[in-house]
Scaffold this motif. Structure first.
Motif, PDB file in Angstrom:
ATOM      1  N   MET B   1       0.854  -1.193   0.000  1.00 50.45           N
ATOM      2  CA  MET B   1       0.000   0.000   0.000  1.00 50.45           C
ATOM      3  C   MET B   1       0.888   1.240   0.000  1.00 50.45           C
ATOM      4  SD  MET B   1      -2.745   1.188   2.849  1.00 50.45           S
ATOM      5  CE  MET B   1      -1.783   2.481   3.574  1.00 50.45           C
ATOM      6  N   ALA B   2       0.401   2.259  -0.661  1.00 42.29           N
ATOM      7  CA  ALA B   2       1.169   3.512  -0.652  1.00 42.29           C
ATOM      8  C   ALA B   2       1.017   4.185   0.704  1.00 42.29           C
ATOM      9  CB  ALA B   2       0.666   4.443  -1.750  1.00 42.29           C
ATOM     10  N   ILE B   3       2.127   4.520   1.325  1.00 37.78           N
ATOM     11  CA  ILE B   3       2.044   5.196   2.633  1.00 37.78           C
ATOM     12  C   ILE B   3       1.754   6.680   2.434  1.00 37.78           C
ATOM     13  CG2 ILE B   3       4.542   5.597   2.778  1.00 37.78           C
ATOM     14  CD1 ILE B   3       4.280   5.095   5.781  1.00 37.78           C
ATOM     15  N   LEU B   4       2.265   7.226   1.323  1.00 33.57           N
ATOM     16  CA  LEU B   4       2.026   8.647   1.024  1.00 33.57           C
ATOM     17  C   LEU B   4       1.608   8.769  -0.426  1.00 33.57           C
ATOM     18  CD1 LEU B   4       2.424  11.641   2.105  1.00 33.57           C
ATOM     19  CD2 LEU B   4       4.560  11.590   0.824  1.00 33.57           C
ATOM     20  N   GLU B   5       0.597   9.580  -0.672  1.00 31.58           N
ATOM     21  CA  GLU B   5       0.177   9.783  -2.047  1.00 31.58           C
ATOM     22  C   GLU B   5      -0.108  11.255  -2.291  1.00 31.58           C
ATOM     23  OE1 GLU B   5      -3.170   7.449  -3.258  1.00 31.58           O
ATOM     24  OE2 GLU B   5      -3.129   8.311  -5.279  1.00 31.58           O
ATOM     25  N   LEU B   6       0.503  11.788  -3.358  1.00 30.04           N
ATOM     26  CA  LEU B   6       0.249  13.177  -3.742  1.00 30.04           C
ATOM     27  C   LEU B   6      -0.597  13.172  -5.010  1.00 30.04           C
ATOM     28  CD1 LEU B   6       2.795  13.443  -1.923  1.00 30.04           C
ATOM     29  CD2 LEU B   6       3.444  15.381  -3.336  1.00 30.04           C
ATOM     30  N   ARG B   7      -1.674  13.957  -4.986  1.00 29.00           N
ATOM     31  CA  ARG B   7      -2.501  14.055  -6.187  1.00 29.00           C
ATOM     32  C   ARG B   7      -2.573  15.502  -6.645  1.00 29.00           C
ATOM     33  NH1 ARG B   7      -7.626  10.644  -4.184  1.00 29.00           N
ATOM     34  NH2 ARG B   7      -6.545   8.687  -3.738  1.00 29.00           N
ATOM     35  N   HIS B   8      -1.926  15.787  -7.756  1.00 27.55           N
ATOM     36  CA  HIS B   8      -2.010  17.099  -8.408  1.00 27.55           C
ATOM     37  C   HIS B   8      -1.681  18.246  -7.451  1.00 27.55           C
ATOM     38  CE1 HIS B   8      -3.834  14.759 -11.528  1.00 27.55           C
ATOM     39  NE2 HIS B   8      -4.777  14.355 -10.701  1.00 27.55           N
ATOM     40  N   VAL B   9      -0.620  18.112  -6.696  1.00 20.97           N
ATOM     41  CA  VAL B   9      -0.272  19.153  -5.732  1.00 20.97           C
ATOM     42  C   VAL B   9       0.399  20.335  -6.432  1.00 20.97           C
ATOM     43  CG1 VAL B   9       1.208  19.714  -3.764  1.00 20.97           C
ATOM     44  CG2 VAL B   9      -0.065  17.560  -3.812  1.00 20.97           C
ATOM     45  N   SER B  10      -0.141  21.541  -6.166  1.00 23.37           N
ATOM     46  CA  SER B  10       0.466  22.760  -6.696  1.00 23.37           C
ATOM     47  C   SER B  10       0.654  23.756  -5.568  1.00 23.37           C
ATOM     48  CB  SER B  10      -0.428  23.404  -7.764  1.00 23.37           C
ATOM     49  OG  SER B  10      -0.607  22.532  -8.845  1.00 23.37           O
ATOM     50  N   LYS B  11       1.717  24.542  -5.692  1.00 23.07           N
ATOM     51  CA  LYS B  11       1.932  25.608  -4.713  1.00 23.07           C
ATOM     52  C   LYS B  11       2.421  26.849  -5.457  1.00 23.07           C
ATOM     53  CE  LYS B  11       2.427  27.802  -0.957  1.00 23.07           C
ATOM     54  NZ  LYS B  11       1.211  28.200  -0.228  1.00 23.07           N
ATOM     55  N   PHE B  12       1.663  27.926  -5.294  1.00 22.87           N
ATOM     56  CA  PHE B  12       2.041  29.182  -5.955  1.00 22.87           C
ATOM     57  C   PHE B  12       2.502  30.205  -4.935  1.00 22.87           C
ATOM     58  CE2 PHE B  12      -1.513  27.317  -8.407  1.00 22.87           C
ATOM     59  CZ  PHE B  12      -0.814  27.001  -9.558  1.00 22.87           C
ATOM     60  N   PHE B  13       3.575  30.910  -5.286  1.00 24.85           N
ATOM     61  CA  PHE B  13       3.962  32.106  -4.510  1.00 24.85           C
ATOM     62  C   PHE B  13       3.727  33.285  -5.424  1.00 24.85           C
ATOM     63  CE2 PHE B  13       6.817  28.864  -2.601  1.00 24.85           C
ATOM     64  CZ  PHE B  13       6.324  28.934  -1.317  1.00 24.85           C
ATOM     65  N   LEU B  26       4.219   6.826  -2.684  1.00 21.93           N
ATOM     66  CA  LEU B  26       5.411   6.345  -1.997  1.00 21.93           C
ATOM     67  C   LEU B  26       5.052   5.015  -1.349  1.00 21.93           C
ATOM     68  CD1 LEU B  26       8.199   7.191  -1.319  1.00 21.93           C
ATOM     69  CD2 LEU B  26       7.342   8.612   0.501  1.00 21.93           C
ATOM     70  N   GLU B  27       5.792   3.948  -1.734  1.00 20.10           N
ATOM     71  CA  GLU B  27       5.492   2.625  -1.179  1.00 20.10           C
ATOM     72  C   GLU B  27       6.116   2.471   0.196  1.00 20.10           C
ATOM     73  OE1 GLU B  27       3.381   0.554  -2.639  1.00 20.10           O
ATOM     74  OE2 GLU B  27       3.183   2.178  -4.106  1.00 20.10           O
TER      75      GLU B  27
END
Ligand SMILES: Nc1ncnc2c1ncn2[C@@H]1O[C@H](COP(=O)(O)OP(=O)(O)O)[C@@H](O)[C@H]1O
Ligand SMILES: [Mg+2]
Lengths: 296, 239, 360
Positions: B1-13, B26-27
């Motif tokens: 199982m994935a311990i961490l999953e990012l879906r379409h993460v964006s960060k704007f400054f 992340l497995e």
């Protein structure tokens, strides 16, 4: 004229105008604080006390030599510049790399020394500087305008103009702005940042002292008057964005207006509460100041 | 199982997209390398994952639960903790006290925390210096202190931000061994690292960021033979 | 169970010599009013205790948690006003009033904290000042409630009774002495406990680096507010005590920025973030400012023959030095910041260390 019997529109305009006039002087105090902050990243808690020294200087020049308070600005500026430069050289320069809280405490300590030394010499009695025009006023389109406030506003405008010219057009002004923008880069470019710091503190003190001279015909003069003005200066600079000269100019006028309208429409006792409320709100929701860019 | 999953993460400054539309998983038990040129947005991604910055867009799942918008302290208590690229020791406190602060995340008892802390100090080899004030440590030991401190929070997922930056080869080697040890203990890790040799050696899989975007993902072997990745790095060294 | 083992660890860490000194100091403080009868001596001791309470309360927030509030007059004044208003207008004895004061101060702290703790560094300092100023101006402007600028004068203090038994009547300074002593010991004990607990570790971690602390699982808001609540509660006790002891309060004394600054200075001068700092600060500040206030220094200079009473300097000093105690605060702060940034305590510690090093 009795404000209760005035027409609502006139009353509003009159308090607006007197707010702007007072705000001009506030702006001077704020600009001084913001220049010091911009260049040194130090919040000068002795700023109001420096202004108070300017008031006493003017008071003495008037009483001992009969020099008009507005004319005494010409003496005040160089003397207070020296005073500020000296403060920077002797004290503030030595804590530039210290913890921020220690910098704050140092200036608090310097302020205490100033106000209490003045109190030792002149006692804490309220002094009044009465000129022939102290309570004079003239009418302009039905609105009564206080003479000393109007004159001080004009002087403020001239000084602010000169200051802009100095900062924007002269080499030294540019060096100061470069230091404010990035101290280390300025140093690498060969700017003597320590000297710029001394000049900036001198400038800040000169502006505060001048503001003191300008308000001395209209305010009570007493040793403890500084702390309220220190706080007001903070409010003004935070409102305009710490380090921004234009911001401080607008901030000063805005606070002048808020106080003046607050005094008329709420009560003179609560007007300062209003100012501090605005202050907290700005700190909370727009900490970079009304003009500044938001951080995140 | 994935311990961490990012879906379409964006960060704007403001107008700058420090991260844009980054997705990966992340497995559990793996070491994931996160690489990319300076300013690619690696640290920013760590900041978003751990709740230090609010994300502008996208979602993050930890152990299957959404953690988007959680504060860093909550994230830490859930079992994910990060180190800082620019180390942040609690300078006026002793080395032991620094690590105890981490350990107190899992216990209320000072004596229990002291035991956990001493154990982690032994793991990173800092136990002889437990009584020293953190301020006096050289950079290599500061990095180890940072590691001991996060280990003391008993994490399931560690995010390491350039823990070898500024170290000499011998010190780097110690850290590499430490990272491999940690993997043996079953703790999942995501590692930002500039030293390519090191990252290729320790990573099971690698994600490459460039200008905030995910450029590639794969095994170390796939990444070194990826032309886009090579170009991105050449671009950096030629700039 | 863990509490007990914790306590044992603390107890074991106390050295017998230290314990002996502590007990000796405690016994002499307890016996002091029985041996020395001078009310003036009692007064000085009371002022020292009061100063310790104020300084130590601030120390928890400023020294341990690193949140430099320059608005603690808000809590001092809240305590003073709550107790005084309850006593004068509702005939509530101060023994109960002061707890109401502490509760009000905690409520006030949570409101002020919810605003100020979102800010850091100089912005936090400015916000804390503004909050206290709002309170001072409010007290000035709500005349019906607080009697405005005229302040409140205590007419008489009801005796402390348990049932019908009169414990004490507060006619001399002695009961005040013991009350202040107990409060001072209490806040020192609280600080000790905090320092040797998880809370103390978390407070100090926040002081050292908020972001690092946050990432290690520390709830910043919760802990800053806890620290402020403890600090505010004790500061308000100091305010309540001050109000009853002096018998008069007004916004310009108990709610002023001068009061806030004075509270900070006790700590800074002694040395922040240490148990003994506020004690040392009080031992330096109180006698010094009292000596000035009562013209002891001028008298001393004159009797030592350094200045003549008739000379203009002598006359000037005699006239004015009494007002100079705040000036001394100012000078002390500047000297301490420039030459002993870790306070008197840190300065002495460093001197001792330097001497040891040069000896070995
Ligand atoms: N708090 C911030 N405000 C504005 N820009 C930021 C901030 N943090 C990072 N950036 C910008 O985001 C980009 C990515 O930075 P960073 O994540 O530190 O890169 P990396 O860790 O990959 O070297 C850089 O251009 C940096 O200037
Ligand atoms: Mg980075």
């Amino acid at each position: 004229m009795d404000s209760a019997s005035m027409q609502p529109v006139l009353l509003f305009l009159q308090s607006l105008i007197s707010g702007i006039l007072v705000g001009g002087v506030y702006a001077l105090i704020g600009i001084g604080l913001t220049i010091i902050f911009g260049v040194m990243r130090i919040i000068n808690f002795a700023h109001g006390d420096i202004m108070m020294i300017g008031m006493y200087l003017t008071f003495n020049l008037f009483n001992l030599f009969g020099i008009d308070p507005f004319a005494s600005v010409l003496i005040c500026i160089p003397l207070m510049f020296l005073f500020g430069g000296l403060l920077q050289k002797l004290f503030v320069n030595r804590v530039l790399n210290a913890l921020p809280q220690n910098q704050i405490l140092l200036t608090i300590g310097l302020g205490l020394i100033m106000s209490n030394t003045v109190m030792l010499i002149y006692t804490s009695d309220y002094k009044i500087l009465t000129t022939s025009y102290s309570s004079g006023s003239f009418k302009f389109m039905g609105i009564s305008i206080s003479e000393p406030l109007a004159i001080s506003f004009i002087i403020t405008a001239v000084i602010t103009g000169l200051l802009y010219w100095f900062l924007m057009k002269t080499d030294m002004g540019q060096a100061i702005r470069a230091t404010a923008q990035d101290r280390q880069a300025a140093q690498l470019m060969g700017i003597d940042v320590r000297r710029m710091s001394i000049i900036s503190f001198g400038l800040g003190a000169a502006l505060a002292g001048t503001a003191g001279a300008l308000i001395s015909p209209t305010y009570y003069i007493f040793p403890q008057i500084g702390s309220t003005f220190t706080l007001k200066a903070f409010v003004i600079t935070v409102l305009g964005g710490m380090g921004s000269v234009i911001g401080a100019t607008l901030g000063g006028i805005l606070i002048g207006i808020a106080e003046s309208l607050g005094a008329v429409y709420i009560s003179s006792g609560w007007k300062e509460v209003l100012v501090y409320m605005i202050f907290l709100l700005v700190l909370l929701f727009k900490p970079s100041g009304l003009l500044g860019k938001s951080r995140v | 199982m994935a311990i961490l999953e990012l879906r379409h993460v964006s960060k704007f400054f403001g107008g700058l997209a420090a991260n844009s539309d980054v997705s990966f998983a992340l497995e559990e038990g793996m070491i994931k390398g996160l690489i990319g040129p300076n300013g690619a947005g690696k640290t920013t991604l760590f900041n978003c994952i751990t709740g230090y910055y609010p994300t502008s867009r996208g979602e993050i799942f930890f152990k299957g639960n959404p953690i988007t918008g959680l504060q860093p302290d909550r994230v830490c208590r859930l079992g994910m903790v990060r180190t800082w690229q620019k180390v942040r020791p609690l300078v006026k406190m002793s080395v032991l006290d620094n690590v105890m602060v981490g350990a107190l995340c899992r216990t209320n008892s000072l004596s229990a925390a002291r035991e956990i802390a001493m154990e982690q100090l032994r793991v990173v080899g800092l136990d002889p210096k437990s009584g020293f004030i953190a301020e006096g440590l050289p950079i290599g030991e500061r990095k180890k202190l940072e590691m001991a401190r996060v280990l003391a929070t008993k994490p399931e997922l560690l995010l390491l931000d350039e823990v070898m930056g500024g170290l000499n080869p011998a010190e780097s080697e110690e850290i590499i061994q430490l990272i491999l040890d940690i993997k043996q203990r079953g703790i999942t890790q995501m590692v930002i690292e500039h030293d390519m040799k090191a990252i290729m050696r320790i990573s099971d899989r690698i994600v490459v960021l460039n200008s905030g975007e995910k450029l590639a993902e794969g095994t170390p072997a796939e990444i070194v033979s990826n032309q886009e990745v090579v170009d991105a790095y050449l671009g950096e060294s030629h700039a | 169970m863990s509490m007990i083992s914790e306590a044992l660890v603390i107890l074991r860490s106390i050295k017998p010599a230290g314990l002996l000194v502590f007990l000796a100091v405690l016994i002499s403080l307890a016996a002091f009013p029985l041996v020395v009868e001078s009310p003036y001596a009692h007064h000085i001791m009371i002022l020292i205790f009061l100063s310790v309470i104020m300084g130590q309360s601030w120390n928890i927030l400023g020294g341990y948690t690193g949140q430099y509030s320059v608005g603690h007059a808000a809590y001092f004044g809240t305590g003073a006003y709550t107790t005084m208003m309850l006593m004068q207008y509702q005939q509530v004895p101060p023994w109960f009033g002061m707890f109401a004061g502490a509760a009000t101060a905690i409520a006030m702290a949570l409101i002020i904290g919810s605003i100020c703790f979102r800010l850091r560094g100089p912005y936090f300092v400015l916000a804390s000042i503004a909050a206290a100023e709002i309170l001072r101006l409010s007290a000035l402007n709500t005349k019906e409630l607080t009697n405005g600028a005229e302040g409140i004068l205590a007419t008489d203090i009801p005796p402390l009774k348990i049932g019908s038994l009169v414990v004490t009547d507060f006619l001399t300074k002695v009961p005040f002495y013991y009350t202040a002593l107990v409060f001072a010991l209490l806040i020192i004990a609280v600080t000790c406990i905090v320092q040797h607990s998880k809370l103390g570790f978390y407070f100090q971690a926040i002081r050292e680096d908020q972001d690092a602390a946050h990432s290690l699982g520390i709830n910043l808001n919760l802990h800053k507010n806890l620290s402020l609540a403890i600090s505010a509660a004790f500061t308000s006790l100091a305010g309540s005590f001050y109000a009853v002891y002096i018998g008069f309060i007004d916004p310009t004394t108990v709610l002023s920025m001068d009061m806030s600054v004075q509270i900070v200075l006790i700590c800074i001068i002694g040395g922040i973030g240490t148990i003994m700092g506020p004690v040392v600060g009080s031992l330096v500040l109180v006698p010094l400012s009292e000596a000035l206030r009562s013209n002891l220094i001028t008298q001393g200079l004159i009797s030592a023959g350094l200045v003549s009473e008739e000379s203009p300097v002598g006359a000037f000093l005699k006239e004015n030095l009494a007002h100079a105690h705040v000036l001394i605060y100012g000078i002390l702060v500047v000297v301490v910041i420039l030459y002993m940034p870790e306070g008197v305590l840190g300065f002495v510690r460093n001197m001792v260390r330097a001497r040891e090093r040069s000896n070995s």
